[in-house]
Write a protein that holds these residues in place. Structure first.
Motif, PDB file in Angstrom:
ATOM      1  N   ALA A 254       0.836  -1.202   0.000  1.00  0.00           N
ATOM      2  CA  ALA A 254       0.000   0.000   0.000  1.00  0.00           C
ATOM      3  C   ALA A 254       0.868   1.248   0.000  1.00  0.00           C
ATOM      4  O   ALA A 254       1.827   1.344   0.757  1.00  0.00           O
ATOM      5  N   LEU A 255       0.482   2.182  -0.815  1.00  0.00           N
ATOM      6  CA  LEU A 255       1.166   3.470  -0.869  1.00  0.00           C
ATOM      7  C   LEU A 255       0.252   4.595  -0.432  1.00  0.00           C
ATOM      8  O   LEU A 255       0.632   5.764  -0.474  1.00  0.00           O
ATOM      9  N   HIS A 260      -2.142  10.063   1.783  1.00  0.00           N
ATOM     10  CA  HIS A 260      -3.101  10.520   2.793  1.00  0.00           C
ATOM     11  C   HIS A 260      -2.507  10.319   4.185  1.00  0.00           C
ATOM     12  O   HIS A 260      -2.876   9.381   4.891  1.00  0.00           O
ATOM     13  N   PRO A 261      -1.588  11.199   4.592  1.00  0.00           N
ATOM     14  CA  PRO A 261      -0.985  11.055   5.931  1.00  0.00           C
ATOM     15  C   PRO A 261      -2.056  11.040   7.020  1.00  0.00           C
ATOM     16  O   PRO A 261      -3.028  11.787   6.969  1.00  0.00           O
TER      17      PRO A 261
END
Length: 397
Positions: A254-255, A260-261
């Protein structure tokens, strides 16, 4: 290539591949609950041990390859070459992840039937206690079940959950394509439990009009994969969902955390609904059995031919016994082609008859008032006839 005649003979051609379960020497009519494993299943288990012993924690690269092989087998089974599949130890694990992705506070309504397997029955009943509205549509008449379920959906409905084959009676549920169309038109998720179809009823999603449906299944029964080999097939739009019940394996690859911090990331594909660390031995066993089925030509179409012959033979022998209908009977109004992979007999005391048969060496299983005779392709016609005639013996003495 194995033929139906090869399997009907007293020396069933497949039985030689199931010596560890001694299928030639036992009357195992519990096939709807648990079919025997072919001997090669042991090869898979030994391979999993060997990989763990050699590679220790590095074994996971090989284990993940087995998981991918298992997924490929499920895709082939469902005629779904590009589908995404989440794997789980049980269908309950997968149902929980699915339900946790639904916006139940906004759409607090689930539609199902009053004849679903215990995985759904119990979990939905518990959700009902917590305020989720559960609509249970009566099974009968089965011929209009899908249409009647479709008639119960509304704007508050998050999902519809139904079976392709009814686990108590072996009835096939018609009209699922219509139900899928209705659900798709109203942005309602449709979950089809195909566990009791796979391996005895061809289940090509495109042909069935179910390409936009979620499909539950597993290998404990007709596929002979053993425990721990369940799947949830995801429709394309599942990539937009974020299950609340989620394991750390759903982060692999997953990136999203970079984009989305502060938001929990999810992998793409089937791993979006993944859990956490699991016992990979089941996947080794399952993948080896899938290869065995391919080697023996046990395609869905051939297995359907075998199943229809065997269920038909059991029904014919049962009818010839002329047993008292207040003790045991079957629904003769249902055509053979509308049945799944077992013969369901309605009994005054199904559990008692199951126990009596067991003392005579015939293994069956029962659910409520239904005694279920579950044949399997490694059983001969003579074994099936003997098993059913034993029922007559225990009833009439």
């Amino acid at each position: 290539m194995t033929t139906l005649d090869d399997l009907r003979a007293d020396h069933n051609a497949l039985a030689a591949h199931y010596t560890r379960f001694a299928v030639a020497d036992r009357l195992l009519l519990s096939g709807h609950s648990h079919q025997a494993w072919p001997d090669v299943a042991e090869e898979g288990l030994l391979e999993s041990f060997a990989d763990a012993a050699r590679d220790v924690d590095v074994k996971w690269e090989r284990a993940f390859a087995k998981a991918d092989e298992l997924r490929a087998g499920f895709r082939l089974l469902l005629g779904d070459p590009h589908g995404e599949y989440a794997l789980g130890a049980s269908t309950h694990d997968l149902v929980l992840r699915f339900l946790s992705a639904m916006e139940l506070p906004r759409r607090p309504r689930l539609v199902t039937t009053d004849g679903e397997f215990h995985t759904l029955r119990r979990q939905l009943a518990r959700l009902e206690e917590e305020g989720v509205e559960i609509v249970r549509v009566p099974l009968e008449p089965v011929t209009t079940l899908a249409e009647r379920v479709a008639g119960e959906v509304n704007d508050d409905t998050a999902a519809v959950l139904v079976s392709a084959v009814l686990f108590e009676t072996s009835r096939l549920v018609p009209g699922l394509a219509h139900l899928a169309d209705v659900c798709r038109g109203r942005s309602i998720e449709l979950v089809v439990d195909a566990y009791h179809a796979l391996g005895v009823v061809p289940f090509a999603l495109h042909d069935l009009g179910l390409t936009n449906a979620w499909v539950l299944g597993g290998g404990y029964k007709y596929l002979q994969l053993g425990e721990g080999n369940c799947f949830l097939r995801l429709p394309a739009h599942a990539q937009e969902l974020r299950p609340v019940i989620t394991g750390w394996y759903a982060e692999f690859g997953a990136l999203a955390d970079e984009r989305h911090p502060g938001r929990v990331p999810y992998a793409i594909g089937g791993d979006r609904f993944a859990g956490a660390t699991y016992d990979p031995a089941s996947h080794y066993r399952g993948a080896r059995v899938q290869r065995f089925f391919a080697e023996q030509g046990l395609t869905p179409e051939f297995l359907r031919e075998v199943s229809q012959h065997q269920v038909g033979l059991l029904a014919s022998v049962f009818d010839s016994l002329g047993l008292p209908e207040d003790v045991v009977t079957r629904d003769r109004s249902v055509e053979l082609e509308r049945l799944g992979g077992f013969l369901s007999l309605r009994c005054a005391d199904a559990a008692g008859l199951q126990a009596a048969l067991a003392t005579e060496g015939v293994r069956t299983d029962s659910r409520g008032p239904y005694l279920r005779f579950g044949p399997a392709p490694y059983l001969s016609d003579t074994q099936l006839e003997t098993a059913m005639r034993t029922l007559g013996k225990v009833i009439t003495g």
